[in-house]
Design a protein around this motif. Structure first.
Motif, PDB file in Angstrom:
ATOM      1  N   VAL A  18      18.897  64.872  46.343  1.00 32.06           N
ATOM      2  CA  VAL A  18      19.756  65.976  46.100  1.00 32.06           C
ATOM      3  C   VAL A  18      20.917  65.716  45.322  1.00 32.06           C
ATOM      4  CG1 VAL A  18      18.712  67.341  47.751  1.00 32.06           C
ATOM      5  CG2 VAL A  18      20.642  65.631  48.396  1.00 32.06           C
ATOM      6  N   ALA A  19      21.623  66.518  44.318  1.00 27.36           N
ATOM      7  CA  ALA A  19      22.964  66.178  43.824  1.00 27.36           C
ATOM      8  C   ALA A  19      23.359  67.587  43.307  1.00 27.36           C
ATOM      9  CB  ALA A  19      22.401  65.505  42.425  1.00 27.36           C
TER      10      ALA A  19
ATOM     11  N   PRO B 147      24.801  64.324  36.252  1.00 29.26           N
ATOM     12  CA  PRO B 147      24.137  63.774  35.040  1.00 29.26           C
ATOM     13  C   PRO B 147      22.511  63.911  35.169  1.00 29.26           C
ATOM     14  CG  PRO B 147      26.060  62.610  35.361  1.00 29.26           C
ATOM     15  CD  PRO B 147      26.028  63.506  36.413  1.00 29.26           C
ATOM     16  N   LEU B 148      21.996  63.360  36.593  1.00 31.83           N
ATOM     17  CA  LEU B 148      20.779  63.252  36.958  1.00 31.83           C
ATOM     18  C   LEU B 148      19.721  64.542  36.539  1.00 31.83           C
ATOM     19  CD1 LEU B 148      20.531  60.894  39.780  1.00 31.83           C
ATOM     20  CD2 LEU B 148      20.135  60.355  37.473  1.00 31.83           C
TER      21      LEU B 148
ATOM     22  N   ASP C 208      17.518  55.029  37.600  1.00 34.47           N
ATOM     23  CA  ASP C 208      18.350  56.232  37.376  1.00 34.47           C
ATOM     24  C   ASP C 208      19.114  56.374  38.672  1.00 34.47           C
ATOM     25  OD1 ASP C 208      17.575  56.786  34.873  1.00 34.47           O
ATOM     26  OD2 ASP C 208      15.944  58.045  35.520  1.00 34.47           O
ATOM     27  N   ILE C 209      18.393  56.009  39.678  1.00 31.78           N
ATOM     28  CA  ILE C 209      18.917  56.422  40.982  1.00 31.78           C
ATOM     29  C   ILE C 209      19.808  55.257  41.534  1.00 31.78           C
ATOM     30  CG2 ILE C 209      18.344  56.742  43.476  1.00 31.78           C
ATOM     31  CD1 ILE C 209      15.635  57.904  42.582  1.00 31.78           C
ATOM     32  N   ALA C 210      19.600  54.043  41.277  1.00 28.88           N
ATOM     33  CA  ALA C 210      20.269  52.971  41.445  1.00 28.88           C
ATOM     34  C   ALA C 210      21.582  52.942  40.880  1.00 28.88           C
ATOM     35  CB  ALA C 210      19.489  51.499  41.205  1.00 28.88           C
TER      36      ALA C 210
ATOM     37  N   LEU D 179      23.624  72.521  46.073  1.00 31.37           N
ATOM     38  CA  LEU D 179      22.851  71.235  45.507  1.00 31.37           C
ATOM     39  C   LEU D 179      21.775  71.728  44.552  1.00 31.37           C
ATOM     40  CD1 LEU D 179      23.065  69.434  48.713  1.00 31.37           C
ATOM     41  CD2 LEU D 179      24.409  69.025  46.972  1.00 31.37           C
ATOM     42  N   ARG D 180      21.204  70.720  43.762  1.00 37.75           N
ATOM     43  CA  ARG D 180      19.949  70.897  43.264  1.00 37.75           C
ATOM     44  C   ARG D 180      19.194  69.626  43.730  1.00 37.75           C
ATOM     45  NH1 ARG D 180      21.956  74.839  42.907  1.00 37.75           N
ATOM     46  NH2 ARG D 180      22.390  76.088  41.256  1.00 37.75           N
TER      47      ARG D 180
END
Length: 314
Positions: A171-172, A177-178, A189-191, A257-258
């Motif tokens: 969730v962001a 950017p993700l 990407d997550i790290a 959130l998305r």
């Protein structure tokens, strides 16, 4: 020898050898507990508790065995009562579920709603805690069922029944950017972003750690919590991206959130039910289990309990 004396023994042990707290828990007097324990010790011819003056300081070696047997006798006495209740008050009684926040908040509500509708006279209690805490509640008899992802397999006293598999999502905040990636998200990407996720003991955190370790990555975990709602709150504040159980994302409630599916990155986790191997379950407890996990009919539950029963084949 009286059952009440055994209750006093066990409660003093549970309260860390504090007789005053045991008396408060049992709604009786401290002198009364001390007197009954001494009478039992005299009858047995051994000292269960070692004392320094009037203060209990430890449990003797034979006392440890007495406590173990006492706990078993009290459980069996409770089972006897449940047998009577099953036939005299089929749709009345009490059921206590010990579980984690994620299960209580996101997985259990439909089951609880249906159960309460079917058994309006059953007193249903939900106790929350860490996997270790909820397992110990069932082991000690404070709860009938434990529902969790972690921990149950560590307790030899518990039979374990797998319920369902689940995985994780990222969730962001909107505009992160993700969210603009035109390909499946990766662990790298997550790290590359600050991460907010579950405390190590909760919600399959070990699977998250393993995935990053296997990929040779060191995630930047800036905050951990036991509560998914807390994780989402701090993601909304912009402190990082969240790794949460997919079932915990609610598009309407979490409109700020998305969500990005990350099930391809982590091994799935399995939510399980833990039951004491020597438990006598009321009929409505079997119904609760089946409502939560429809494949776990009474015969499957009984088979799991009998598989651990040393007297089953006698």
């Amino acid at each position: 020898m009286k059952l009440q004396q055994l209750r006093y023994l066990v409660e003093v042990a549970r309260q860390g050898l504090n007789v005053s707290e045991a008396a408060e828990k049992l709604h009786t007097s401290q002198p009364g507990i001390s007197k009954q324990i001494r009478l039992l010790e005299d009858e047995l011819g051994i000292q269960v508790f070692i004392r320094n003056g009037k203060r209990v300081v430890s449990v003797s070696e034979p006392g440890k065995e007495v406590l173990r047997i006492s706990e078993r006798i009290l459980r069996e006495a409770q089972n006897l009562k449940r047998v009577g209740d099953e036939f005299s008050r089929e749709s009345e009684g009490a059921l206590t579920i010990a579980t984690t926040h994620t299960q209580a908040r996101y997985a259990l509500p439909p089951t609880i709603a249906e159960f309460v509708k079917r058994y309006p006279k059953v007193r249903l209690s939900i106790k929350q805690g860490s996997p270790t805490q909820i397992c110990e509640m069932v082991v000690s008899g404070e709860a009938d069922l434990a529902i969790a992802t972690e921990g149950i397999a560590l307790y030899k006293e518990l039979a374990m029944l797998p319920c369902y598999e689940w995985n994780r999502s990222i969730v962001a905040p909107e505009g992160h950017p993700l969210l603009a990636l035109d390909r499946p998200i990766t662990l790298a990407d997550i790290a590359s972003h600050p991460i907010i996720t579950y405390d190590f003991a909760f919600a399959g955190r070990s699977k998250i750690n393993k995935a990053f370790a296997d990929a040779g990555l060191s995630p930047n975990v800036v905050l951990t919590a036991i509560d998914t709602d807390v994780i989402k709150t701090y993601v909304t504040l912009g402190l990082g991206i969240g790794i949460i159980a997919t079932m915990a994302f609610e598009p309407v409630r979490d409109s700020a959130l998305r969500c990005i599916d990350a099930g391809h990155l982590f091994e799935p986790s399995t939510t399980k039910i833990g039951i004491r191997k020597d438990a006598y379950l009321r009929g409505f407890a079997y119904t609760f289990v089946e409502l939560f996990a429809p494949h776990l009919h009474r015969r499957e539950v009984d088979a799991a309990l009998l598989a651990h029963d040393p007297d089953a084949d006698e």
